[in-house]
Design a protein around this motif. Structure first.
Motif, PDB file in Angstrom:
ATOM      1  N   ASN A  89      13.529  -8.899  41.675  1.00 54.22           N
ATOM      2  CA  ASN A  89      13.186  -7.508  41.975  1.00 54.22           C
ATOM      3  C   ASN A  89      14.434  -6.700  42.308  1.00 54.22           C
ATOM      4  OD1 ASN A  89      10.456  -8.032  41.666  1.00 54.22           O
ATOM      5  ND2 ASN A  89      10.165  -8.561  43.818  1.00 54.22           N
ATOM      6  N   GLN A  90      14.522  -5.518  41.713  1.00 55.43           N
ATOM      7  CA  GLN A  90      15.650  -4.597  41.918  1.00 55.43           C
ATOM      8  C   GLN A  90      17.008  -5.232  41.541  1.00 55.43           C
ATOM      9  OE1 GLN A  90      13.151  -4.755  44.680  1.00 55.43           O
ATOM     10  NE2 GLN A  90      12.238  -3.269  43.270  1.00 55.43           N
ATOM     11  N   LEU A  91      16.993  -6.173  40.608  1.00 61.02           N
ATOM     12  CA  LEU A  91      18.236  -6.821  40.144  1.00 61.02           C
ATOM     13  C   LEU A  91      19.066  -7.304  41.329  1.00 61.02           C
ATOM     14  CD1 LEU A  91      19.347  -4.331  37.330  1.00 61.02           C
ATOM     15  CD2 LEU A  91      17.840  -6.305  37.136  1.00 61.02           C
ATOM     16  N   MET A  92      18.417  -7.987  42.242  1.00 63.91           N
ATOM     17  CA  MET A  92      19.049  -8.356  43.509  1.00 63.91           C
ATOM     18  C   MET A  92      20.336  -9.163  43.321  1.00 63.91           C
ATOM     19  SD  MET A  92      17.354 -10.594  46.574  1.00 63.91           S
ATOM     20  CE  MET A  92      18.359 -11.281  47.880  1.00 63.91           C
ATOM     21  N   SER A  93      20.292 -10.172  42.467  1.00 61.21           N
ATOM     22  CA  SER A  93      21.478 -11.015  42.294  1.00 61.21           C
ATOM     23  C   SER A  93      22.648 -10.225  41.741  1.00 61.21           C
ATOM     24  CB  SER A  93      21.159 -12.191  41.369  1.00 61.21           C
ATOM     25  OG  SER A  93      20.186 -13.021  41.932  1.00 61.21           O
ATOM     26  N   SER A  95      23.068  -6.831  41.588  1.00 62.52           N
ATOM     27  CA  SER A  95      23.477  -5.700  42.417  1.00 62.52           C
ATOM     28  C   SER A  95      24.321  -6.148  43.607  1.00 62.52           C
ATOM     29  CB  SER A  95      22.243  -4.944  42.916  1.00 62.52           C
ATOM     30  OG  SER A  95      21.521  -4.404  41.838  1.00 62.52           O
ATOM     31  N   PHE A  96      23.923  -7.243  44.240  1.00 59.72           N
ATOM     32  CA  PHE A  96      24.694  -7.738  45.375  1.00 59.72           C
ATOM     33  C   PHE A  96      26.050  -8.291  44.916  1.00 59.72           C
ATOM     34  CE2 PHE A  96      21.990  -7.943  49.324  1.00 59.72           C
ATOM     35  CZ  PHE A  96      21.015  -7.093  48.849  1.00 59.72           C
ATOM     36  N   ALA A  97      26.084  -8.888  43.727  1.00 64.59           N
ATOM     37  CA  ALA A  97      27.370  -9.338  43.185  1.00 64.59           C
ATOM     38  C   ALA A  97      28.271  -8.148  42.894  1.00 64.59           C
ATOM     39  CB  ALA A  97      27.136 -10.150  41.913  1.00 64.59           C
ATOM     40  N   ALA A  98      27.707  -7.091  42.293  1.00 64.86           N
ATOM     41  CA  ALA A  98      28.493  -5.897  41.989  1.00 64.86           C
ATOM     42  C   ALA A  98      28.998  -5.219  43.260  1.00 64.86           C
ATOM     43  CB  ALA A  98      27.651  -4.926  41.163  1.00 64.86           C
ATOM     44  N   ARG A  99      28.204  -5.297  44.325  1.00 64.40           N
ATOM     45  CA  ARG A  99      28.641  -4.752  45.613  1.00 64.40           C
ATOM     46  C   ARG A  99      29.942  -5.408  46.062  1.00 64.40           C
ATOM     47  NH1 ARG A  99      25.325  -6.844  50.667  1.00 64.40           N
ATOM     48  NH2 ARG A  99      26.383  -8.723  49.904  1.00 64.40           N
ATOM     49  N   ASP A 100      30.019  -6.711  45.902  1.00 58.24           N
ATOM     50  CA  ASP A 100      31.201  -7.439  46.365  1.00 58.24           C
ATOM     51  C   ASP A 100      32.364  -7.340  45.380  1.00 58.24           C
ATOM     52  OD1 ASP A 100      29.676  -8.153  48.534  1.00 58.24           O
ATOM     53  OD2 ASP A 100      29.191 -10.149  47.776  1.00 58.24           O
ATOM     54  N   LEU A 101      32.072  -7.270  44.093  1.00 58.81           N
ATOM     55  CA  LEU A 101      33.129  -7.231  43.085  1.00 58.81           C
ATOM     56  C   LEU A 101      33.759  -5.847  42.963  1.00 58.81           C
ATOM     57  CD1 LEU A 101      31.349  -9.344  40.320  1.00 58.81           C
ATOM     58  CD2 LEU A 101      33.318 -10.066  41.694  1.00 58.81           C
ATOM     59  N   TYR A 109      17.739  -4.330  33.086  1.00 55.94           N
ATOM     60  CA  TYR A 109      16.617  -5.254  33.153  1.00 55.94           C
ATOM     61  C   TYR A 109      16.019  -5.418  31.756  1.00 55.94           C
ATOM     62  CZ  TYR A 109      12.658  -8.023  34.365  1.00 55.94           C
ATOM     63  OH  TYR A 109      11.773  -9.066  34.419  1.00 55.94           O
ATOM     64  N   GLY A 110      16.336  -6.525  31.143  1.00 55.43           N
ATOM     65  CA  GLY A 110      15.723  -6.898  29.877  1.00 55.43           C
ATOM     66  C   GLY A 110      15.063  -8.251  29.990  1.00 55.43           C
ATOM     67  N   ALA A 111      14.801  -8.676  31.249  1.00 52.70           N
ATOM     68  CA  ALA A 111      14.322 -10.039  31.496  1.00 52.70           C
ATOM     69  C   ALA A 111      15.295 -11.007  30.814  1.00 52.70           C
ATOM     70  CB  ALA A 111      12.882 -10.209  31.034  1.00 52.70           C
ATOM     71  N   SER A 139      22.288 -13.780  34.978  1.00 52.19           N
ATOM     72  CA  SER A 139      22.058 -14.996  35.773  1.00 52.19           C
ATOM     73  C   SER A 139      20.575 -15.241  35.950  1.00 52.19           C
ATOM     74  CB  SER A 139      22.716 -14.877  37.161  1.00 52.19           C
ATOM     75  OG  SER A 139      22.052 -13.893  37.940  1.00 52.19           O
ATOM     76  N   SER A 140      20.239 -16.468  36.278  1.00 53.31           N
ATOM     77  CA  SER A 140      18.889 -16.823  36.719  1.00 53.31           C
ATOM     78  C   SER A 140      18.988 -18.093  37.555  1.00 53.31           C
ATOM     79  CB  SER A 140      17.923 -17.016  35.536  1.00 53.31           C
ATOM     80  OG  SER A 140      18.335 -18.073  34.694  1.00 53.31           O
ATOM     81  N   HIS A 141      17.904 -18.407  38.242  1.00 57.40           N
ATOM     82  CA  HIS A 141      17.873 -19.589  39.101  1.00 57.40           C
ATOM     83  C   HIS A 141      16.439 -20.100  39.097  1.00 57.40           C
ATOM     84  CE1 HIS A 141      18.251 -22.183  42.595  1.00 57.40           C
ATOM     85  NE2 HIS A 141      19.529 -21.849  42.759  1.00 57.40           N
ATOM     86  N   PHE A 142      16.273 -21.381  38.866  1.00 60.24           N
ATOM     87  CA  PHE A 142      14.929 -21.953  38.803  1.00 60.24           C
ATOM     88  C   PHE A 142      14.111 -21.606  40.044  1.00 60.24           C
ATOM     89  CE2 PHE A 142      11.990 -25.343  39.986  1.00 60.24           C
ATOM     90  CZ  PHE A 142      11.167 -25.373  38.873  1.00 60.24           C
ATOM     91  N   SER A 143      14.699 -21.789  41.204  1.00 52.74           N
ATOM     92  CA  SER A 143      13.938 -21.642  42.439  1.00 52.74           C
ATOM     93  C   SER A 143      13.608 -20.183  42.739  1.00 52.74           C
ATOM     94  CB  SER A 143      14.704 -22.264  43.606  1.00 52.74           C
ATOM     95  OG  SER A 143      14.903 -23.653  43.375  1.00 52.74           O
TER      96      SER A 143
END
Length: 340
Positions: A89-93, A95-101, A109-111, A139-143
């Motif tokens: 949701n909201q491209l969390m991974s 967006s937070f990476a871009a915040r730090d980079l 969002y194209g799934a 990126s994606s993560h199983f969990s």
């Protein structure tokens, strides 16, 4: 006048940008699969030293970006745009990476189609003179994906044979004006296609019509044929979806069996790893391309491929409301040599 437009959905890049470097990070399960030697980093555990899976996914993405950039002896401020997304949701991974980079960021969002989408838009920005260097990421993560879209992991739900295993991984590809290769030469942007599939455990069937539509449109627009490619590879269809897409393409007059596969088929060994129909997730085509296919192109073991990342555009809300699963597929042609 759109001088780079070819047909109804394809563009031909007149000064094809190069993918000058790429990096991939995967989880432990992916590191036990048949492509393990091609990935740059295999995690020892899927938390990656963080206290949540979402933070781990974002950290994978940051590390992949840093790795791809450093391989060109560049610094993060040398990158004009970062383009990417994930399943959360909201491209969390992302967006937070871009915040730090601190790279100017265009969230997508194209799934699971996001890797081809980010490569497409990065190439357009560079070819159009709007940027010198763009980093395309996914990126994606199983969990993280399982608990957002399906069930809490603690339930241990039985998975049907049509289900796929969301890849834990992140990929980053640096697109730039450069005389090296490989080069992005054509882009075919997909339409949203919906055949009425409602089963979230049969994503291959939901996405296959979109893949067939985009691949068929690419051939119609360009006049190229399946045999013009060393490899045609979809992102996340798995075994069943790949077969459905192949059958649909036959109805359009295109035979793609000999050189047609799927990243979700290649990344796991289904007999040894219990992944049923194969892999899926944004990270699936990202790590297979950035870790495996990119190296084959650089070594000229492949000279021309079509990467078609495929995405199911549904959400937990739409699924709970009984909506069908609309899907999309984007295609990029990548060639190891620049044509005169």
């Amino acid at each position: 006048m759109a001088i780079k437009r070819v047909g109804s959905q394809t563009v031909k890049l007149l000064n094809p940008p190069a993918i000058v470097s790429a990096a991939s990070i995967v989880g432990p399960k992916e590191g036990q699969g048949p492509l393990s030697n091609y990935f740059d980093k295999v995690l020892e555990d899927d938390l990656f030293g963080e206290d949540s899976w979402e933070k781990a996914e974002s950290k994978m993405l940051k590390e992949a970006v840093r790795m791809a950039v450093s391989r060109q002896d560049l610094m993060l401020p040398d990158i004009d745009y970062m383009l990417g997304g994930d399943l959360l949701n909201q491209l969390m991974s992302s967006s937070f990476a871009a915040r730090d980079l601190q790279i100017p960021f265009l969230g997508l969002y194209g799934a699971c189609s996001t890797m081809a989408e980010s490569l497409s838009l990065s190439a357009m920005l560079v070819d159009g003179g709007f940027a010198d260097r763009c980093i395309a990421t996914t990126s994606s993560h199983f969990s993280t994906a399982e608990r957002q879209f399906r069930f809490p992991l603690e339930l241990g739900n039985q998975r049907p044979l049509t289900s796929q295993w969301t890849v834990t991984g992140a990929g980053a590809a640096l697109v730039a004006n450069d005389d090296g290769g490989p080069f992005i030469t054509y882009i075919t942007t997909g339409k949203v296609i919906d055949y009425g599939i409602i089963d979230a455990n049969n994503m291959g069937a939901a996405m296959a019509p979109a893949a067939a539509d985009t691949i068929g449109r690419h051939f119609d627009d360009t006049g190229m044929l399946p045999e013009d490619y060393d490899l045609i590879i979809t992102g996340d269809l798995g075994r069943y979806g790949r077969d459905i897409a192949s059958d649909l393409l036959k109805t359009k007059g295109y035979e793609v069996v000999k050189n047609f596969t799927d990243c979700g088929i290649e990344i796991f060994n289904p007999k040894k790893q219990d992944t049923h129909a194969g892999g899926s997730g944004c990270g699936c085509s990202a790590v297979v391309f950035c870790g495996y296919l990119f190296k084959l192109l650089r070594e000229h073991r492949l000279n021309k491929i079509m990467l078609i990342s495929t995405g199911a555009l549904f959400s937990p809300t739409s699924a709970q409301q009984g909506e069908s699963i609309p899907s999309i597929a984007h295609a990029v042609t990548i060639e190891s040599k620049k044509k005169n």
